[in-house]
Enzyme design. Structure first.
Site, PDB file in Angstrom:
ATOM      1  N   ASP A 153      48.848   9.064   8.372  1.00  0.00           N
ATOM      2  CA  ASP A 153      47.639   9.759   7.701  1.00  0.00           C
ATOM      3  C   ASP A 153      47.952  11.155   7.222  1.00  0.00           C
ATOM      4  OD1 ASP A 153      48.162  10.326  10.803  1.00  0.00           O
ATOM      5  OD2 ASP A 153      46.684  11.724  10.392  1.00  0.00           O
ATOM      6  N   TYR A 209      45.523  18.072  20.631  1.00  0.00           N
ATOM      7  CA  TYR A 209      46.427  19.232  20.549  1.00  0.00           C
ATOM      8  C   TYR A 209      45.515  20.519  20.916  1.00  0.00           C
ATOM      9  CZ  TYR A 209      49.362  15.958  17.907  1.00  0.00           C
ATOM     10  OH  TYR A 209      50.035  14.887  17.449  1.00  0.00           O
ATOM     11  N   LYS A 268      47.828  10.764  22.515  1.00  0.00           N
ATOM     12  CA  LYS A 268      49.317  11.325  21.749  1.00  0.00           C
ATOM     13  C   LYS A 268      48.820  12.853  21.906  1.00  0.00           C
ATOM     14  CE  LYS A 268      51.018  12.149  17.238  1.00  0.00           C
ATOM     15  NZ  LYS A 268      50.816  12.344  15.761  1.00  0.00           N
TER      16      LYS A 268
END
Length: 272
Positions: free
Chosen positions: A30, A150, A181
């Site tokens: 992406d 994140y 993730k």
């Protein structure tokens, strides 16, 4: 209706986890939205074909790219449609916004969707609300959700710690994701506790490792601390031989000389 929804999610999960061992090797592609083209347009199918030949469980692309790819590429590899975006040209590249929805991903034949959330960014609250909205739609449609979370933004100073990783992977579960993730934090033994805090399978990004050998060692370390696999994009698509690198990672994660297991109803056992 509830049983149909659970069955749809279970079917898609079974296709996504094609090796039948619960581990995953995903290749996000992406980056062309955030950073610009990752390869020439005429080579994109070839890049995906190399990744598929290497044995990857799935690729992550945006909805427009999914429409352009040869559908036969997904005979043994799952399609994950990414719903979030920002660009390096924005005043705040950490401010992710939704640019697609679950229904669009369903029409494209996706096996899962993914959203990106940056904890510590100025728009954290909006990104969390967006992820919760996507999670609700995934429940309605029986679609697995990969949360890419994140710690990035002005409130994050210094290297990411295992304690912070434990927080974000738990957050992903609390808001309705099925997979998460995130970044690998040091020290490695601290990551063991961070992964253990997550009720979801944890996949780790490739980080800043700059040699193929170090990436292989990184993969082994990630599995040793309890991660369920890898979601590595840039290190793969910039490699001289992406398919060969993917095969090396697949051999580490799934075991050498393995291939995806043909789908059967027995693979649904225990899938939520």
């Amino acid at each position: 209706m509830a049983n149909a929804t659970l069955t749809g999610r279970a079917l898609r999960f079974a296709r996504l986890a094609g090796y039948g061992d619960g581990r995953l090797v995903l290749v996000p592609l992406d980056h062309s939205v955030s950073d610009g083209p990752i390869t020439a347009a005429v080579r994109f199918d070839e890049l995906v074909r190399d990744i598929v030949a290497g044995g990857a469980d799935g690729i992550v692309v945006h909805k427009g790219r999914a429409r352009l790819l040869d559908p036969t590429l997904f005979a043994t590899c799952s399609l994950i449609v990414h719903l979030s975006a920002s660009t390096v040209h924005s005043p705040d590249g950490n401010a992710k916004v939704l640019v697609a929805d679950v229904e669009e991903a369903l029409r494209l034949g996706a096996d899962a969707v993914s959203v990106h959330v940056n904890i510590g960014s100025d728009t954290e609250a909006k990104q969390l609300a967006d992820m919760a909205k996507v999670a609700a739609a995934c429940d309605r449609w029986g679609m697995p959700l990969l949360a890419m979370i994140y710690l990035r933004g002005p409130r994050i100073t210094g290297p990411v710690t295992p304690e912070q990783v434990a927080h974000v992977v738990t957050l992903a579960a609390e808001l309705g994701a099925d997979l998460v993730k995130t970044a690998f934090a040091q020290p490695a033994d601290g990551m063991t506790d961070a992964v253990a805090a997550s009720p979801l399978p944890v996949l780790v990004a490739g980080g800043s490792h700059d040699t193929r050998a170090s990436l292989g060692e990184f993969a082994r370390t990630a599995l040793a601390v309890g991660c369920q696999g890898l979601a590595i994009g840039r290190r793969v698509f910039t490699a001289p031989a992406p398919g060969r690198l993917v095969r090396e990672l697949v051999d580490i994660v799934h075991g050498p000389t393995v291939a995806p297991v043909p789908f059967s109803p027995s693979r649904l056992a225990g899938v939520q």
